[in-house]
Write a protein that holds these residues in place. Structure first.
Motif, PDB file in Angstrom:
ATOM      1  N   GLN A 182     -11.782  19.667 -28.484  1.00 21.96           N
ATOM      2  CA  GLN A 182     -10.534  20.043 -27.818  1.00 21.96           C
ATOM      3  C   GLN A 182      -9.368  19.098 -28.103  1.00 21.96           C
ATOM      4  O   GLN A 182      -8.253  19.354 -27.665  1.00 21.96           O
ATOM      5  CB  GLN A 182     -10.761  20.125 -26.300  1.00 21.96           C
ATOM      6  CG  GLN A 182     -11.761  21.183 -25.892  1.00 21.96           C
ATOM      7  CD  GLN A 182     -11.328  22.595 -26.235  1.00 21.96           C
ATOM      8  OE1 GLN A 182     -10.166  22.956 -26.119  1.00 21.96           O
ATOM      9  NE2 GLN A 182     -12.262  23.418 -26.689  1.00 21.96           N
ATOM     10  N   THR A 183      -9.624  17.995 -28.798  1.00 23.03           N
ATOM     11  CA  THR A 183      -8.569  17.011 -29.055  1.00 23.03           C
ATOM     12  C   THR A 183      -8.713  16.451 -30.463  1.00 23.03           C
ATOM     13  O   THR A 183      -9.826  16.209 -30.929  1.00 23.03           O
ATOM     14  CB  THR A 183      -8.654  15.841 -28.046  1.00 23.03           C
ATOM     15  OG1 THR A 183      -8.627  16.368 -26.736  1.00 23.03           O
ATOM     16  CG2 THR A 183      -7.501  14.879 -28.222  1.00 23.03           C
ATOM     17  N   CYS A 184      -7.571  16.242 -31.099  1.00 16.36           N
ATOM     18  CA  CYS A 184      -7.566  15.674 -32.437  1.00 16.36           C
ATOM     19  C   CYS A 184      -6.358  14.743 -32.552  1.00 16.36           C
ATOM     20  O   CYS A 184      -5.231  15.149 -32.280  1.00 16.36           O
ATOM     21  CB  CYS A 184      -7.469  16.804 -33.456  1.00 16.36           C
ATOM     22  SG  CYS A 184      -7.399  16.239 -35.155  1.00 16.36           S
ATOM     23  N   THR A 185      -6.603  13.502 -32.923  1.00 12.68           N
ATOM     24  CA  THR A 185      -5.503  12.564 -33.157  1.00 12.68           C
ATOM     25  C   THR A 185      -5.329  12.424 -34.663  1.00 12.68           C
ATOM     26  O   THR A 185      -6.304  12.201 -35.386  1.00 12.68           O
ATOM     27  CB  THR A 185      -5.785  11.198 -32.511  1.00 12.68           C
ATOM     28  OG1 THR A 185      -5.967  11.398 -31.102  1.00 12.68           O
ATOM     29  CG2 THR A 185      -4.633  10.234 -32.725  1.00 12.68           C
ATOM     30  N   ILE A 186      -4.078  12.588 -35.114  1.00  9.59           N
ATOM     31  CA  ILE A 186      -3.781  12.542 -36.549  1.00  9.59           C
ATOM     32  C   ILE A 186      -2.591  11.632 -36.812  1.00  9.59           C
ATOM     33  O   ILE A 186      -1.854  11.266 -35.894  1.00  9.59           O
ATOM     34  CB  ILE A 186      -3.458  13.948 -37.112  1.00  9.59           C
ATOM     35  CG1 ILE A 186      -2.163  14.512 -36.481  1.00  9.59           C
ATOM     36  CG2 ILE A 186      -4.621  14.897 -36.926  1.00  9.59           C
ATOM     37  CD1 ILE A 186      -1.588  15.724 -37.198  1.00  9.59           C
ATOM     38  N   THR A 187      -2.410  11.305 -38.075  1.00 16.50           N
ATOM     39  CA  THR A 187      -1.162  10.712 -38.551  1.00 16.50           C
ATOM     40  C   THR A 187      -0.697  11.573 -39.726  1.00 16.50           C
ATOM     41  O   THR A 187      -1.521  12.151 -40.447  1.00 16.50           O
ATOM     42  CB  THR A 187      -1.336   9.254 -39.020  1.00 16.50           C
ATOM     43  OG1 THR A 187      -2.317   9.203 -40.055  1.00 16.50           O
ATOM     44  CG2 THR A 187      -1.723   8.347 -37.872  1.00 16.50           C
ATOM     45  N   GLU A 204       2.877   5.686 -39.252  1.00 14.79           N
ATOM     46  CA  GLU A 204       3.098   4.749 -38.143  1.00 14.79           C
ATOM     47  C   GLU A 204       2.948   5.403 -36.775  1.00 14.79           C
ATOM     48  O   GLU A 204       2.697   4.729 -35.788  1.00 14.79           O
ATOM     49  CB  GLU A 204       4.504   4.124 -38.218  1.00 14.79           C
ATOM     50  CG  GLU A 204       4.783   3.346 -39.490  1.00 14.79           C
ATOM     51  CD  GLU A 204       5.255   4.219 -40.641  1.00 14.79           C
ATOM     52  OE1 GLU A 204       5.674   5.378 -40.420  1.00 14.79           O
ATOM     53  OE2 GLU A 204       5.171   3.746 -41.794  1.00 14.79           O
ATOM     54  N   LYS A 205       3.112   6.699 -36.682  1.00 13.57           N
ATOM     55  CA  LYS A 205       3.114   7.384 -35.398  1.00 13.57           C
ATOM     56  C   LYS A 205       1.907   8.312 -35.293  1.00 13.57           C
ATOM     57  O   LYS A 205       1.699   9.158 -36.145  1.00 13.57           O
ATOM     58  CB  LYS A 205       4.408   8.192 -35.234  1.00 13.57           C
ATOM     59  CG  LYS A 205       4.765   8.490 -33.791  1.00 13.57           C
ATOM     60  CD  LYS A 205       6.131   9.110 -33.674  1.00 13.57           C
ATOM     61  CE  LYS A 205       7.254   8.228 -33.322  1.00 13.57           C
ATOM     62  NZ  LYS A 205       7.451   7.841 -31.971  1.00 13.57           N
ATOM     63  N   GLU A 206       1.124   8.138 -34.224  1.00 16.87           N
ATOM     64  CA  GLU A 206      -0.021   9.013 -33.997  1.00 16.87           C
ATOM     65  C   GLU A 206       0.404  10.247 -33.204  1.00 16.87           C
ATOM     66  O   GLU A 206       1.204  10.158 -32.284  1.00 16.87           O
ATOM     67  CB  GLU A 206      -1.139   8.275 -33.251  1.00 16.87           C
ATOM     68  CG  GLU A 206      -1.849   7.266 -34.110  1.00 16.87           C
ATOM     69  CD  GLU A 206      -3.099   6.691 -33.462  1.00 16.87           C
ATOM     70  OE1 GLU A 206      -3.320   6.901 -32.247  1.00 16.87           O
ATOM     71  OE2 GLU A 206      -3.863   6.022 -34.181  1.00 16.87           O
ATOM     72  N   LEU A 207      -0.158  11.373 -33.589  1.00 17.87           N
ATOM     73  CA  LEU A 207       0.084  12.643 -32.924  1.00 17.87           C
ATOM     74  C   LEU A 207      -1.249  13.137 -32.376  1.00 17.87           C
ATOM     75  O   LEU A 207      -2.257  13.083 -33.082  1.00 17.87           O
ATOM     76  CB  LEU A 207       0.647  13.667 -33.905  1.00 17.87           C
ATOM     77  CG  LEU A 207       2.021  13.387 -34.501  1.00 17.87           C
ATOM     78  CD1 LEU A 207       1.947  12.485 -35.705  1.00 17.87           C
ATOM     79  CD2 LEU A 207       2.670  14.674 -34.876  1.00 17.87           C
ATOM     80  N   THR A 208      -1.248  13.617 -31.143  1.00 19.84           N
ATOM     81  CA  THR A 208      -2.480  14.088 -30.529  1.00 19.84           C
ATOM     82  C   THR A 208      -2.386  15.583 -30.253  1.00 19.84           C
ATOM     83  O   THR A 208      -1.525  16.023 -29.492  1.00 19.84           O
ATOM     84  CB  THR A 208      -2.771  13.332 -29.220  1.00 19.84           C
ATOM     85  OG1 THR A 208      -2.851  11.931 -29.511  1.00 19.84           O
ATOM     86  CG2 THR A 208      -4.072  13.789 -28.593  1.00 19.84           C
ATOM     87  N   VAL A 209      -3.259  16.324 -30.887  1.00 18.37           N
ATOM     88  CA  VAL A 209      -3.343  17.769 -30.677  1.00 18.37           C
ATOM     89  C   VAL A 209      -4.368  17.992 -29.572  1.00 18.37           C
ATOM     90  O   VAL A 209      -5.499  17.507 -29.655  1.00 18.37           O
ATOM     91  CB  VAL A 209      -3.773  18.489 -31.977  1.00 18.37           C
ATOM     92  CG1 VAL A 209      -3.960  19.975 -31.735  1.00 18.37           C
ATOM     93  CG2 VAL A 209      -2.759  18.225 -33.077  1.00 18.37           C
ATOM     94  N   CYS A 210      -3.938  18.687 -28.516  1.00 21.97           N
ATOM     95  CA  CYS A 210      -4.834  18.920 -27.382  1.00 21.97           C
ATOM     96  C   CYS A 210      -4.518  20.264 -26.734  1.00 21.97           C
ATOM     97  O   CYS A 210      -3.449  20.835 -26.946  1.00 21.97           O
ATOM     98  CB  CYS A 210      -4.721  17.791 -26.362  1.00 21.97           C
ATOM     99  SG  CYS A 210      -3.073  17.579 -25.699  1.00 21.97           S
TER     100      CYS A 210
END
Length: 182
Positions: A109-114, A120-126
């Motif tokens: 249900q969650t994925c953290t990507i760059t 430099e910035k992490e994005l979290t898909v949830c």
């Protein structure tokens, strides 16, 4: 005379139908015209660029309402100029040098990507209700990312002058922007 009246009535009816159809078609094309982002139900965000009006789109890739473990995000080009609405995949160089992403961590249900171009910035898909969204900090506020705008130098299209992140805050839904210069 009766035939003339019937012919005129048929012509008026045919003209009316053509006019109504053209108005309906105009409204559809206007609503999904070159300014449209052709949003999908899985759209997380898109990247717009100053070079042209085409978009790079990032959609949640779901299997049975869970993020796909092999490819959690589909990335593709969306044409808004020559063939509005047509999509194309990214080529190898575009993925590796500019528009690809790297998975940092992942669950169903969650994925953290760059992003390749902005590691430099992490994005979290949830999951947010019945859909997936992309959380990121914009101006030090937790926000749902909607788009990025990349301003390229007019003299050198490979040189990025700035990137502007746009979204809405998670807590209040207020629009928020951040301009990042390299």
């Amino acid at each position: 005379m009766d035939n003339t009246i019937r012919l005129m009535a048929r012509l008026i009816l045919a003209y009316s139908l053509l006019w109504a159809t053209s108005i309906h078609t105009y409204a559809q094309n206007r609503d999904a015209g070159p300014d449209s982002t052709y949003t999908t139900s899985d759209r997380l965000f898109h990247i717009a660029r100053s070079l042209n009006r085409n978009l790079v789109c990032y959609d949640a890739n779901q299997t049975n309402a869970k993020l796909d473990s092999q490819e959690p995000i589909k990335v593709y080009w969306l044409n808004r100029e020559k063939e509005p609405g047509k999509t194309n995949g990214l080529n190898y160089i575009q993925k590796k040098m500019a528009y690809g992403y790297k998975v940092v961590s992942m669950t169903e249900q969650t994925c953290t990507i760059t992003l390749t171009a902005y590691p430099e910035k992490e994005l979290t898909v949830c999951r947010d209700g019945n859909r997936f969204v992309c959380h990121v900090k914009i101006n030090n506020r937790k926000a749902i990312l909607q788009s990025l705008y990349v301003k390229a130098s007019p003299n050198n299209p490979l040189h990025v002058e700035y990137v502007e992140l746009q979204g809405v805050t998670v807590d209040t839904g207020t629009p928020v922007k951040e301009k990042v210069s390299k």
